[in-house]
Design a protein around this motif. Structure first.
Motif, PDB file in Angstrom:
ATOM      1  N   GLY A 187     -45.425 -20.283 -40.229  1.00 28.98           N
ATOM      2  CA  GLY A 187     -44.027 -20.623 -39.988  1.00 28.98           C
ATOM      3  C   GLY A 187     -43.171 -20.656 -41.235  1.00 28.98           C
ATOM      4  N   ALA A 188     -43.744 -20.289 -42.384  1.00 26.45           N
ATOM      5  CA  ALA A 188     -43.002 -20.294 -43.651  1.00 26.45           C
ATOM      6  C   ALA A 188     -43.031 -18.899 -44.271  1.00 26.45           C
ATOM      7  CB  ALA A 188     -43.591 -21.310 -44.623  1.00 26.45           C
ATOM      8  N   ALA A 189     -42.143 -18.669 -45.199  1.00 29.64           N
ATOM      9  CA  ALA A 189     -42.087 -17.405 -45.936  1.00 29.64           C
ATOM     10  C   ALA A 189     -41.891 -17.705 -47.414  1.00 29.64           C
ATOM     11  CB  ALA A 189     -40.935 -16.538 -45.427  1.00 29.64           C
ATOM     12  N   ARG A 190     -42.451 -16.873 -48.245  1.00 36.71           N
ATOM     13  CA  ARG A 190     -42.277 -17.042 -49.683  1.00 36.71           C
ATOM     14  C   ARG A 190     -40.797 -16.937 -50.065  1.00 36.71           C
ATOM     15  NH1 ARG A 190     -47.763 -15.212 -49.939  1.00 36.71           N
ATOM     16  NH2 ARG A 190     -48.773 -16.079 -51.810  1.00 36.71           N
ATOM     17  N   VAL A 191     -40.395 -17.740 -51.047  1.00 31.81           N
ATOM     18  CA  VAL A 191     -39.028 -17.637 -51.542  1.00 31.81           C
ATOM     19  C   VAL A 191     -38.872 -16.314 -52.278  1.00 31.81           C
ATOM     20  CG1 VAL A 191     -38.744 -20.136 -51.725  1.00 31.81           C
ATOM     21  CG2 VAL A 191     -39.565 -18.833 -53.710  1.00 31.81           C
ATOM     22  N   ASP A 204     -46.410 -20.587 -56.820  1.00 35.53           N
ATOM     23  CA  ASP A 204     -45.617 -19.935 -55.774  1.00 35.53           C
ATOM     24  C   ASP A 204     -44.995 -21.006 -54.887  1.00 35.53           C
ATOM     25  OD1 ASP A 204     -44.449 -17.839 -54.430  1.00 35.53           O
ATOM     26  OD2 ASP A 204     -46.335 -16.784 -54.025  1.00 35.53           O
ATOM     27  N   VAL A 205     -43.968 -20.618 -54.148  1.00 34.11           N
ATOM     28  CA  VAL A 205     -43.237 -21.530 -53.265  1.00 34.11           C
ATOM     29  C   VAL A 205     -42.930 -20.796 -51.969  1.00 34.11           C
ATOM     30  CG1 VAL A 205     -41.122 -22.879 -52.961  1.00 34.11           C
ATOM     31  CG2 VAL A 205     -42.208 -22.767 -55.222  1.00 34.11           C
ATOM     32  N   ALA A 206     -43.087 -21.505 -50.870  1.00 32.78           N
ATOM     33  CA  ALA A 206     -42.723 -20.970 -49.556  1.00 32.78           C
ATOM     34  C   ALA A 206     -41.852 -21.994 -48.840  1.00 32.78           C
ATOM     35  CB  ALA A 206     -43.968 -20.658 -48.729  1.00 32.78           C
ATOM     36  N   VAL A 207     -40.978 -21.506 -47.958  1.00 34.44           N
ATOM     37  CA  VAL A 207     -40.076 -22.385 -47.217  1.00 34.44           C
ATOM     38  C   VAL A 207     -40.184 -22.062 -45.726  1.00 34.44           C
ATOM     39  CG1 VAL A 207     -37.687 -23.118 -46.879  1.00 34.44           C
ATOM     40  CG2 VAL A 207     -38.496 -22.544 -49.173  1.00 34.44           C
ATOM     41  N   GLY A 208     -40.291 -23.112 -44.914  1.00 29.09           N
ATOM     42  CA  GLY A 208     -40.362 -22.946 -43.471  1.00 29.09           C
ATOM     43  C   GLY A 208     -38.986 -22.833 -42.852  1.00 29.09           C
ATOM     44  N   SER A 209     -38.938 -22.437 -41.597  1.00 28.13           N
ATOM     45  CA  SER A 209     -37.659 -22.315 -40.889  1.00 28.13           C
ATOM     46  C   SER A 209     -36.969 -23.674 -40.754  1.00 28.13           C
ATOM     47  CB  SER A 209     -37.886 -21.701 -39.498  1.00 28.13           C
ATOM     48  OG  SER A 209     -38.818 -22.487 -38.762  1.00 28.13           O
ATOM     49  N   ASP A 210     -37.752 -24.749 -40.884  1.00 30.72           N
ATOM     50  CA  ASP A 210     -37.201 -26.099 -40.817  1.00 30.72           C
ATOM     51  C   ASP A 210     -36.778 -26.630 -42.185  1.00 30.72           C
ATOM     52  OD1 ASP A 210     -39.684 -26.315 -41.953  1.00 30.72           O
ATOM     53  OD2 ASP A 210     -40.445 -27.866 -40.590  1.00 30.72           O
ATOM     54  N   ARG A 252     -38.773 -27.024 -44.726  1.00 30.60           N
ATOM     55  CA  ARG A 252     -39.913 -27.645 -45.398  1.00 30.60           C
ATOM     56  C   ARG A 252     -40.406 -26.722 -46.512  1.00 30.60           C
ATOM     57  NH1 ARG A 252     -45.075 -29.860 -41.910  1.00 30.60           N
ATOM     58  NH2 ARG A 252     -45.973 -31.262 -43.481  1.00 30.60           N
ATOM     59  N   ARG A 253     -40.645 -27.297 -47.686  1.00 26.00           N
ATOM     60  CA  ARG A 253     -40.998 -26.509 -48.871  1.00 26.00           C
ATOM     61  C   ARG A 253     -42.471 -26.712 -49.208  1.00 26.00           C
ATOM     62  NH1 ARG A 253     -36.698 -24.456 -51.297  1.00 26.00           N
ATOM     63  NH2 ARG A 253     -36.906 -23.366 -53.285  1.00 26.00           N
ATOM     64  N   TRP A 254     -43.154 -25.619 -49.513  1.00 26.58           N
ATOM     65  CA  TRP A 254     -44.582 -25.644 -49.804  1.00 26.58           C
ATOM     66  C   TRP A 254     -44.837 -25.092 -51.203  1.00 26.58           C
ATOM     67  CZ3 TRP A 254     -47.599 -27.989 -46.215  1.00 26.58           C
ATOM     68  CH2 TRP A 254     -47.082 -28.105 -44.924  1.00 26.58           C
ATOM     69  N   LEU A 255     -45.793 -25.699 -51.921  1.00 24.87           N
ATOM     70  CA  LEU A 255     -46.093 -25.320 -53.300  1.00 24.87           C
ATOM     71  C   LEU A 255     -47.549 -24.886 -53.428  1.00 24.87           C
ATOM     72  CD1 LEU A 255     -44.536 -28.446 -55.102  1.00 24.87           C
ATOM     73  CD2 LEU A 255     -43.358 -26.383 -54.293  1.00 24.87           C
ATOM     74  N   LEU A 256     -47.775 -23.791 -54.153  1.00 24.92           N
ATOM     75  CA  LEU A 256     -49.113 -23.357 -54.531  1.00 24.92           C
ATOM     76  C   LEU A 256     -49.261 -23.702 -56.011  1.00 24.92           C
ATOM     77  CD1 LEU A 256     -51.480 -21.895 -53.081  1.00 24.92           C
ATOM     78  CD2 LEU A 256     -50.638 -19.767 -54.084  1.00 24.92           C
ATOM     79  N   LEU A 257     -50.267 -24.476 -56.369  1.00 30.85           N
ATOM     80  CA  LEU A 257     -50.379 -25.040 -57.706  1.00 30.85           C
ATOM     81  C   LEU A 257     -51.612 -24.528 -58.442  1.00 30.85           C
ATOM     82  CD1 LEU A 257     -49.565 -28.774 -56.826  1.00 30.85           C
ATOM     83  CD2 LEU A 257     -47.975 -26.975 -57.552  1.00 30.85           C
ATOM     84  N   THR A 317     -55.214 -31.309 -47.228  1.00 26.73           N
ATOM     85  CA  THR A 317     -55.323 -30.260 -46.203  1.00 26.73           C
ATOM     86  C   THR A 317     -56.431 -29.296 -46.611  1.00 26.73           C
ATOM     87  OG1 THR A 317     -53.596 -28.963 -47.325  1.00 26.73           O
ATOM     88  CG2 THR A 317     -52.897 -30.404 -45.539  1.00 26.73           C
ATOM     89  N   PRO A 318     -57.682 -29.640 -46.334  1.00 25.27           N
ATOM     90  CA  PRO A 318     -58.810 -28.810 -46.789  1.00 25.27           C
ATOM     91  C   PRO A 318     -58.729 -27.351 -46.365  1.00 25.27           C
ATOM     92  CG  PRO A 318     -59.578 -30.923 -45.952  1.00 25.27           C
ATOM     93  CD  PRO A 318     -58.119 -30.842 -45.616  1.00 25.27           C
ATOM     94  N   GLY A 319     -58.016 -27.056 -45.278  1.00 19.32           N
ATOM     95  CA  GLY A 319     -57.944 -25.682 -44.800  1.00 19.32           C
ATOM     96  C   GLY A 319     -56.894 -24.834 -45.472  1.00 19.32           C
ATOM     97  N   SER A 320     -56.040 -25.435 -46.303  1.00 17.04           N
ATOM     98  CA  SER A 320     -54.971 -24.688 -46.956  1.00 17.04           C
ATOM     99  C   SER A 320     -54.703 -25.262 -48.341  1.00 17.04           C
ATOM    100  CB  SER A 320     -53.688 -24.758 -46.130  1.00 17.04           C
ATOM    101  OG  SER A 320     -52.585 -24.211 -46.856  1.00 17.04           O
ATOM    102  N   PRO A 321     -54.507 -24.395 -49.356  1.00 22.28           N
ATOM    103  CA  PRO A 321     -54.214 -24.894 -50.701  1.00 22.28           C
ATOM    104  C   PRO A 321     -52.744 -25.243 -50.920  1.00 22.28           C
ATOM    105  CG  PRO A 321     -54.323 -22.514 -50.758  1.00 22.28           C
ATOM    106  CD  PRO A 321     -54.651 -22.925 -49.338  1.00 22.28           C
ATOM    107  N   TRP A 322     -51.878 -24.983 -49.939  1.00 25.88           N
ATOM    108  CA  TRP A 322     -50.450 -25.244 -50.119  1.00 25.88           C
ATOM    109  C   TRP A 322     -50.165 -26.748 -50.028  1.00 25.88           C
ATOM    110  CZ3 TRP A 322     -46.868 -21.452 -51.292  1.00 25.88           C
ATOM    111  CH2 TRP A 322     -47.293 -20.126 -51.152  1.00 25.88           C
TER     112      TRP A 322
END
Length: 244
Positions: A35-39, A182-188, A190-195, A213-218
């Motif tokens: 539900g998110a896309a990279r900035v 990296d950074v991704a943003v959802g349609s809502d 919500r901002r996600w960070l890859l560190l 969130t063991p299933g995702s590194p974001w």
């Protein structure tokens, strides 16, 4: 030459350190959260450089500067294909400075770090020389003289949302620095960070797992309001986010 090989080589243009030509990139391995896309990032920007970082094969272990395995192998989601000098120097802030310097070196630009917080003395390198050995010697000096305290002093506080290439940093002796890869943003919104980080002792730079969130590194950037927890350091908060 096959089309896939050509694309892989194009994706790795600009990386001057030795790495596998067939390496998978950060962007290819880690899809944005559902539900998110990279900035958007500008071509040739630091964010673009980080998004195309070459990774070691899946399942690779993190090694220390002396070639031994890092005692903890449960904190990384991937290992960046970036060498570590054989001295205990390329730790957390040093790896952040290394990647910024590699980006500037690839562009043939001037590079400077200020090892004494609040003082004008600078360690400078002119990448137009194209002298890789001199650049690597200069990096060792930077690692020996600069650190998280000096890097924090010369970065700039982020007033808007996090962007690829920003740094979560708590300067000190010791301190710690984590790079926003990296950074991704959802349609809502919500901002996600890859560190990514190096750590102590000096070790290979790696993409961090998210303990929450063991299933995702974001990582959910909203956690910065109360404390974003990475695997090996105390929580980071919003005022720890800075930019080159």
């Amino acid at each position: 030459m096959g089309a896939l090989v050509v694309l892989a080589q194009l994706a790795l243009v600009g990386y001057a350190w030795p790495h596998a030509a067939s390496a998978e990139t950060l962007e290819a391995r880690f899809a944005a959260p559902s539900g998110a896309a990279r900035v958007a990032v500008a071509d040739g920007s630091f964010g673009d450089f980080l998004r195309r970082l070459p990774l070691k094969p899946r399942g690779a272990a993190v090694h220390l500067y002396d070639g031994s395995d890092k005692p903890r192998q449960d904190v990384h989601a991937a290992v960046v294909d970036l060498d570590v000098p054989p001295r205990d120097l390329q730790q957390c802030a040093d790896a952040v400075m290394r990647l910024w310097a590699e980006y500037r070196y690839a562009r043939g630009a001037a590079i400077a770090f200020h090892p004494d917080p609040g003082k004008p003395r600078a360690l400078r390198f002119d990448a137009r020389s194209g002298d890789r050995r001199a650049f690597e010697r200069w990096l060792i000096r930077v690692f020996a003289e600069a650190g998280s305290a000096s890097l924090e002093a010369e970065l700039h506080r982020v007033r808007d949302g996090a962007q690829p290439g920003d740094v979560l940093i708590q300067g000190g002796y010791p301190g710690h620095a984590v790079l926003v890869l990296d950074v991704a943003v959802g349609s809502d919104g919500r901002r996600w960070l890859l560190l990514g980080q190096s750590y102590m002792p000096a070790q290979e730079f790696h993409v961090l797992r998210n303990p929450a969130t063991p299933g995702s590194p974001w990582y959910d950037a909203a956690a910065l309001s109360t404390g974003l927890q990475t695997p090996e350091w105390r929580p980071f908060v919003a005022h720890d986010l800075e930019r080159f």
